[in-house]
Design a protein around this motif. Structure first.
Motif, PDB file in Angstrom:
ATOM      1  N   ASP A  90       8.301   3.485 -12.524  1.00  0.00           N
ATOM      2  CA  ASP A  90       8.040   4.919 -12.623  1.00  0.00           C
ATOM      3  C   ASP A  90       9.234   5.730 -12.113  1.00  0.00           C
ATOM      4  O   ASP A  90       9.499   6.821 -12.622  1.00  0.00           O
ATOM      5  CB  ASP A  90       6.784   5.288 -11.836  1.00  0.00           C
ATOM      6  CG  ASP A  90       6.318   6.700 -12.135  1.00  0.00           C
ATOM      7  OD1 ASP A  90       5.875   6.946 -13.270  1.00  0.00           O
ATOM      8  OD2 ASP A  90       6.426   7.566 -11.238  1.00  0.00           O
ATOM      9  N   PHE A  93      11.631   6.002 -14.995  1.00  0.00           N
ATOM     10  CA  PHE A  93      11.135   6.971 -15.969  1.00  0.00           C
ATOM     11  C   PHE A  93      11.345   8.400 -15.465  1.00  0.00           C
ATOM     12  O   PHE A  93      11.783   9.283 -16.207  1.00  0.00           O
ATOM     13  CB  PHE A  93       9.642   6.739 -16.242  1.00  0.00           C
ATOM     14  CG  PHE A  93       9.343   5.502 -17.038  1.00  0.00           C
ATOM     15  CD1 PHE A  93      10.048   5.199 -18.197  1.00  0.00           C
ATOM     16  CD2 PHE A  93       8.339   4.631 -16.641  1.00  0.00           C
ATOM     17  CE1 PHE A  93       9.765   4.062 -18.935  1.00  0.00           C
ATOM     18  CE2 PHE A  93       8.043   3.490 -17.375  1.00  0.00           C
ATOM     19  CZ  PHE A  93       8.764   3.207 -18.521  1.00  0.00           C
ATOM     20  N   GLN A  94      11.034   8.616 -14.211  1.00  0.00           N
ATOM     21  CA  GLN A  94      11.146   9.955 -13.647  1.00  0.00           C
ATOM     22  C   GLN A  94      12.594  10.433 -13.624  1.00  0.00           C
ATOM     23  O   GLN A  94      12.881  11.591 -13.939  1.00  0.00           O
ATOM     24  CB  GLN A  94      10.563   9.980 -12.234  1.00  0.00           C
ATOM     25  CG  GLN A  94      10.547  11.369 -11.603  1.00  0.00           C
ATOM     26  CD  GLN A  94       9.856  11.379 -10.250  1.00  0.00           C
ATOM     27  OE1 GLN A  94       9.315  10.376  -9.808  1.00  0.00           O
ATOM     28  NE2 GLN A  94       9.889  12.530  -9.593  1.00  0.00           N
ATOM     29  N   SER A  97      13.628  11.250 -17.149  1.00  0.00           N
ATOM     30  CA  SER A  97      12.923  12.467 -17.567  1.00  0.00           C
ATOM     31  C   SER A  97      13.560  13.715 -16.968  1.00  0.00           C
ATOM     32  O   SER A  97      13.753  14.726 -17.669  1.00  0.00           O
ATOM     33  CB  SER A  97      11.456  12.368 -17.157  1.00  0.00           C
ATOM     34  OG  SER A  97      10.793  13.594 -17.341  1.00  0.00           O
ATOM     35  N   ASN A 108       9.236  15.431 -19.495  1.00  0.00           N
ATOM     36  CA  ASN A 108       8.726  14.059 -19.546  1.00  0.00           C
ATOM     37  C   ASN A 108       9.303  13.197 -20.671  1.00  0.00           C
ATOM     38  O   ASN A 108       8.628  12.308 -21.182  1.00  0.00           O
ATOM     39  CB  ASN A 108       7.200  14.066 -19.640  1.00  0.00           C
ATOM     40  CG  ASN A 108       6.555  14.738 -18.453  1.00  0.00           C
ATOM     41  OD1 ASN A 108       7.065  14.675 -17.339  1.00  0.00           O
ATOM     42  ND2 ASN A 108       5.444  15.420 -18.684  1.00  0.00           N
ATOM     43  N   ILE A 110      11.589  10.250 -21.941  1.00  0.00           N
ATOM     44  CA  ILE A 110      12.189   9.036 -21.385  1.00  0.00           C
ATOM     45  C   ILE A 110      13.153   8.368 -22.369  1.00  0.00           C
ATOM     46  O   ILE A 110      13.617   7.256 -22.132  1.00  0.00           O
ATOM     47  CB  ILE A 110      11.115   8.025 -20.955  1.00  0.00           C
ATOM     48  CG1 ILE A 110      10.193   7.677 -22.128  1.00  0.00           C
ATOM     49  CG2 ILE A 110      10.330   8.565 -19.774  1.00  0.00           C
ATOM     50  CD1 ILE A 110       9.285   6.499 -21.850  1.00  0.00           C
ATOM     51  N   GLN A 185       2.034  10.543 -19.362  1.00  0.00           N
ATOM     52  CA  GLN A 185       2.740  11.825 -19.421  1.00  0.00           C
ATOM     53  C   GLN A 185       4.104  11.725 -20.100  1.00  0.00           C
ATOM     54  O   GLN A 185       4.665  12.720 -20.541  1.00  0.00           O
ATOM     55  CB  GLN A 185       2.923  12.405 -18.011  1.00  0.00           C
ATOM     56  CG  GLN A 185       3.921  11.672 -17.122  1.00  0.00           C
ATOM     57  CD  GLN A 185       3.238  10.617 -16.259  1.00  0.00           C
ATOM     58  OE1 GLN A 185       2.244  10.032 -16.674  1.00  0.00           O
ATOM     59  NE2 GLN A 185       3.774  10.399 -15.066  1.00  0.00           N
ATOM     60  N   TYR A 186       4.637  10.500 -20.223  1.00  0.00           N
ATOM     61  CA  TYR A 186       5.979  10.329 -20.779  1.00  0.00           C
ATOM     62  C   TYR A 186       5.946  10.077 -22.281  1.00  0.00           C
ATOM     63  O   TYR A 186       4.935   9.648 -22.838  1.00  0.00           O
ATOM     64  CB  TYR A 186       6.693   9.173 -20.081  1.00  0.00           C
ATOM     65  CG  TYR A 186       6.941   9.414 -18.615  1.00  0.00           C
ATOM     66  CD1 TYR A 186       7.732  10.470 -18.182  1.00  0.00           C
ATOM     67  CD2 TYR A 186       6.367   8.578 -17.659  1.00  0.00           C
ATOM     68  CE1 TYR A 186       7.958  10.685 -16.829  1.00  0.00           C
ATOM     69  CE2 TYR A 186       6.586   8.788 -16.306  1.00  0.00           C
ATOM     70  CZ  TYR A 186       7.378   9.842 -15.895  1.00  0.00           C
ATOM     71  OH  TYR A 186       7.603  10.057 -14.558  1.00  0.00           O
TER      72      TYR A 186
END
Length: 317
Positions: A90, A93-94, A97, A108, A110, A185-186
Motif C-alpha cells: 500500500d 501504491f500511495q 498515486s 488515486n 497507480i 480506491q486505486y
C-alpha cells in the motif's frame, strides 16, 4: 569505467550493466565488454547488421548468438523482476498515486496504461494478422508506467491486428489484477481503447455534448495519462531499433522488445533524462500522441466503474 552508448550518448552505468550480465554469461574468446557493447549498440541504433559486425569485429553468426543470449539474460525471471516490478504494498501504491496527483489533481492513480506498435519486417505466413490499423506489420507492446516514466509492467506477445482491449484482457497483468486486486480506491488510467471499469478509468467519450464536469475530468485524465506516451517516446528515443525491427524470426522479437524495456528502467534508475531524449513522434507507433482506437462496444456497462468515474469527476470540482 566502461562507456556504453545509447542513441549516441554515453551511459555512465556501463560497468553496472556488465556486472549484471557477466555472471550469467559463459566465457568466450570475445570479451564480455565487446559483446555487451555490440548488443546495446544494435538495440540503440538503426544501423545495419553488417555495419555493426564490422564496427565490433564480429561475424554475423556471433552477433546473432550474442544478441539472443543477451536478451535471454535480461528477460530471465531473476533479472527482469529486478528491473520491472509491479508495486505490491500500500505504501508503494500511495507513493505512486501522490506523484500522479501532483500532475493535474487526478486522485488515486497507480499507473498509466497504453499500447504501442513495434513495426517489424513481418512473416510470410499469416502476415495479415500482423498488419496493424495503420497498415504496416507490427507487434503490440502493452505497458504501464509511473510518473518517473519507469515501466511497472510490460507485455509483448500479440500481433498488431489485435485490439488494445483484447491484449489487456489476455495479459498477465489482467490476470494478476483479477487474482490480486489492488485496493479499491486505486486505478489505472487508460485511453478510449479500453473499457471503463473500477480498475481502469477511461475518458468520457466526446460526442460533442460533454458538460463542463466531463470536460474537466477528460482534461485532467489526459494530462495525467500522458506519462505513458512520454515513456514510449523515451523508450524509442533511446532504443531506436524499436522503430523498425528487421528480424526474420518473429518469435525472437518479443524478447528483444522486453529487453529494451528492462534496459529503459535500468537507465532511469541510475541516470537523468531530459525532454530531448523523448521522441514523441515515435511514441505511439500508430499516429500522433493521444490518438487511439475506440474500444469495441460489447453492450455491457460496468456499473461500479461508471459510478467510480463519476465520483472522481465530482472530486475534481
Amino acid at each position: 569505467m566502461v562507456k556504453i552508448k545509447s542513441n549516441g550518448k554515453e551511459l555512465e552505468t556501463g560497468d553496472e550493466l556488465l556486472e549484471l550480465v557477466g555472471p550469467r554469461t559463459e566465457v568466450k574468446t570475445i570479451s564480455l565488454e565487446r559483446r555487451t557493447l555490440a548488443c546495446v549498440w544494435y538495440l540503440s541504433n538503426q544501423e545495419t547488421f553488417r555495419s555493426i559486425v564490422d564496427r565490433f569485429g564480429l561475424s554475423k553468426g556471433s552477433l546473432h548468438y550474442f544478441l539472443r543470449k543477451f536478451c535471454n539474460i535480461i528477460t530471465s525471471n531473476e533479472i527482469l523482476q529486478q528491473l520491472i516490478r509491479w508495486p505490491s504494498s500500500d505504501s508503494e501504491f500511495q507513493n505512486i498515486s501522490e506523484n500522479f496527483t501532483q500532475r493535474a489533481g487526478f486522485p488515486n492513480v497507480i499507473g498509466a496504461l497504453d499500447g504501442t506498435y513495434i513495426p517489424i519486417l513481418g512473416p510470410t505466413a499469416f502476415r495479415e494478422s500482423y498488419i496493424c490499423r495503420k497498415g504496416f506489420p507490427a507487434l503490440h507492446l502493452q505497458a504501464v508506467c509511473d510518473t518517473d516514466l519507469k515501466f511497472l509492467d510490460v507485455f509483448c506477445a500479440y500481433p498488431g491486428s489485435v485490439h488494445d482491449s483484447r491484449v489487456f484482457k489476455n495479459s498477465p497483468l489482467y490476470t494478476e489484477l483479477q487474482n490480486n486486486p489492488v485496493p479499491r480506491q486505486y486505478h489505472l488510467l487508460g485511453d478510449s481503447a479500453y473499457g471503463n471499469s473500477e480498475t481502469v478509468l477511461v475518458p468520457f467519450r466526446d460526442n460533442g455534448h460533454l458538460n463542463a464536469d466531463e470536460k474537466r475530468y477528460n482534461n485532467a485524465h489526459s494530462s495525467t495519462r500522458v506519462d505513458i506516451e512520454r515513456s514510449f517516446g523515451l523508450l524509442k528515443g533511446k532504443f531506436r531499433r524499436l522503430r523498425y525491427v528487421e528480424m526474420k524470426r518473429v518469435e525472437d522479437i518479443p524478447s528483444l522488445v522486453v529487453t529494451c524495456c528492462g534496459l529503459h528502467n535500468f537507465i532511469i534508475q541510475r541516470e537523468r533524462y531530459t525532454d530531448e531524449d523523448i521522441d514523441m513522434d515515435a511514441a505511439d507507433g500508430d499516429g500522433p500522441p493521444g490518438t487511439c482506437s475506440v474500444a469495441r462496444d460489447t453492450g455491457a456497462v460496468d456499473k461500479s466503474g461508471h459510478e467510480k468515474r463519476l465520483q472522481v469527476m465530482h472530486s475534481l470540482q
